[in-house]
Design an enzyme around this catalytic site. Structure first.
Site, PDB file in Angstrom:
ATOM      1  N   GLU A 132       0.808  -1.215   0.000  1.00 63.71           N
ATOM      2  CA  GLU A 132       0.000   0.000   0.000  1.00 63.71           C
ATOM      3  C   GLU A 132       0.844   1.269   0.000  1.00 63.71           C
ATOM      4  O   GLU A 132       0.345   2.351  -0.320  1.00 63.71           O
ATOM      5  CB  GLU A 132      -0.976  -0.008   1.171  1.00 63.71           C
ATOM      6  CG  GLU A 132      -1.980  -1.150   1.085  1.00 63.71           C
ATOM      7  CD  GLU A 132      -3.088  -1.046   2.120  1.00 63.71           C
ATOM      8  OE1 GLU A 132      -3.567   0.064   2.380  1.00 63.71           O
ATOM      9  OE2 GLU A 132      -3.478  -2.099   2.656  1.00 63.71           O
ATOM     10  N   TYR A 155      -2.748   4.987   7.185  1.00 61.68           N
ATOM     11  CA  TYR A 155      -2.037   3.725   7.415  1.00 61.68           C
ATOM     12  C   TYR A 155      -0.853   3.586   6.480  1.00 61.68           C
ATOM     13  O   TYR A 155       0.291   3.370   6.914  1.00 61.68           O
ATOM     14  CB  TYR A 155      -2.984   2.535   7.239  1.00 61.68           C
ATOM     15  CG  TYR A 155      -2.252   1.235   7.022  1.00 61.68           C
ATOM     16  CD1 TYR A 155      -1.394   0.731   7.997  1.00 61.68           C
ATOM     17  CD2 TYR A 155      -2.392   0.518   5.831  1.00 61.68           C
ATOM     18  CE1 TYR A 155      -0.696  -0.456   7.795  1.00 61.68           C
ATOM     19  CE2 TYR A 155      -1.704  -0.669   5.630  1.00 61.68           C
ATOM     20  CZ  TYR A 155      -0.856  -1.152   6.605  1.00 61.68           C
ATOM     21  OH  TYR A 155      -0.160  -2.321   6.394  1.00 61.68           O
ATOM     22  N   LYS A 159       3.274   3.533   7.233  1.00 58.96           N
ATOM     23  CA  LYS A 159       4.159   2.429   6.854  1.00 58.96           C
ATOM     24  C   LYS A 159       5.253   2.915   5.905  1.00 58.96           C
ATOM     25  O   LYS A 159       6.405   2.467   5.986  1.00 58.96           O
ATOM     26  CB  LYS A 159       3.357   1.293   6.208  1.00 58.96           C
ATOM     27  CG  LYS A 159       2.479   0.530   7.179  1.00 58.96           C
ATOM     28  CD  LYS A 159       3.277  -0.174   8.284  1.00 58.96           C
ATOM     29  CE  LYS A 159       4.103  -1.323   7.760  1.00 58.96           C
ATOM     30  NZ  LYS A 159       4.779  -2.064   8.860  1.00 58.96           N
TER      31      LYS A 159
END
Length: 346
Positions: A132, A155, A159
């Protein structure tokens, strides 16, 4: 090899712990036991002399230093993370604290340990991340290890930040790191807020099966036990400073995935109606990436790994596991946010 695994009571982390112990490695499982963790996930290895558990939060540097000194691991496999996109929309600060600050603490604790040990060349810090971070694809193309980062959710941004920290600690301090970015995982012990278990459990309970938008978002699905095998191969054989994309080679539209699960349930646990009749289309979540797809050429060519489980086989195994383990998932359904529609505050 003695491996310190962070997040080892979570979904992917527990698969790594179980596989590592089965392969004869000593494992130190470090987990804060937050809402998505469950020690039942590692119950099968808990009595092994190769297994040790330390309840600690990766945001607590002092606790990490104590654990490194007590156990002196040969490698770190860093999986602990906040990982649910919908929760990141509602509470992004939690993701910054755990995924960014927590990774910084892990890197510094690992670096201090590595220096104390005399900077052994054999030490590894393996950072486990997600596809992602690369953003979204159109109808064609695949993510490679050279794809520019373009995260679209809190999110994935958190990351991406953690990935950059790991690279920087290698380039600046020489910490021996390897990195992996994986596609969507599914399989046994998947916390019941993610798509595959939501479909299974809502179907069984007679509830609506929610599908975002028109269900046209595409993901590459990776069976979690295949992923655990790949991760252990990377930590042992991956080249220092190298990143590896890990994919399942199983692309599917969300709606096709949902309908496949419904068909499997129709066969394994027949109802008085086809489960697909419970499918309900709901408003899409903010920033929902259209398509992810992994080019796994590097890990296949350099390390000889490729997935062994097809999507149909993996879904069959997964559905059967949930049918056989009702006690496990029922105990988790009372946890905060499970069964609720999250990610609507955007």
């Amino acid at each position: 090899m003695k491996i310190l695994v962070t997040g080892g009571a979570g979904f992917i982390g527990s698969a790594v712990v179980r596989r590592a112990v089965a392969d004869g490695h000593s494992v130190v499982n470090v987990d804060a036991l937050t809402y998505a963790a469950c020690l039942e996930n590692v119950a099968s290895v808990a009595a092994s002399p190769l297994y040790a558990f330390e309840q600690a939060d990766i945001r607590d540097r002092a606790a990490l230093d104590r654990i490194f000194e007590a156990h002196a691991p040969d490698a770190v496999m860093h999986l602990a993370a906040e990982s649910h996109v919908d929760r990141s929309i509602d509470a992004p600060g939690d993701f910054i604290e755990t995924n960014v600050t927590g990774t910084y603490n892990m890197l510094e604790a690992a670096r201090a340990h590595w220096v104390r040990q005399g900077k052994p060349e054999s030490f590894r810090f393996h950072h486990i991340s997600t596809d992602e971070v690369f953003g979204t694809l159109g109808e064609t193309g695949q993510f490679t290890e050279e794809t520019p980062y373009a995260p679209n959710s809190p999110y994935s941004a958190s990351k991406a930040a953690s990935d950059h920290l790991v690279r920087a600690w290698h380039e600046t301090y020489g910490l021996p790191i390897v990195m992996t970015n994986c596609s969507n995982n599914y399989g046994p012990f998947h916390f019941p807020e993610k798509l595959v278990p939501v479909v299974i459990l809502n179907a069984l309970s007679g509830k609506d099966i929610p599908v975002y938008g028109q269900g046209l978002n595409v993901r590459d699905w990776l069976y979690v036990e295949d992923h655990a095998e790949a991760l252990l191969k990377v930590v042992q054989e991956g080249a220092v400073g190298r990143s590896y994309n890990i994919g399942g080679e199983n692309e599917a539209k969300n709606i096709d995935l949902v309908q496949t699960i419904c068909r499997i349930l129709d066969d394994k646990r027949p109802s008085n109606h086809p489960y697909a009749e419970q499918i309900t289309y709901v408003s899409d979540r903010p920033g929902h990436d259209l398509r992810y797809a992994i080019d796994p050429s590097r890990i296949r060519e350099e390390l000889g790994w490729r997935p062994s489980v097809t999507l149909e086989e993996g879904l069959e195994k997964t559905v059967q596991w949930y049918l056989d383990n009702e006690e496990w998932w029922r105990a988790l359904q009372s946890r905060t946010g499970v069964g609720e529609r999250l990610g609507t505050k955007g």
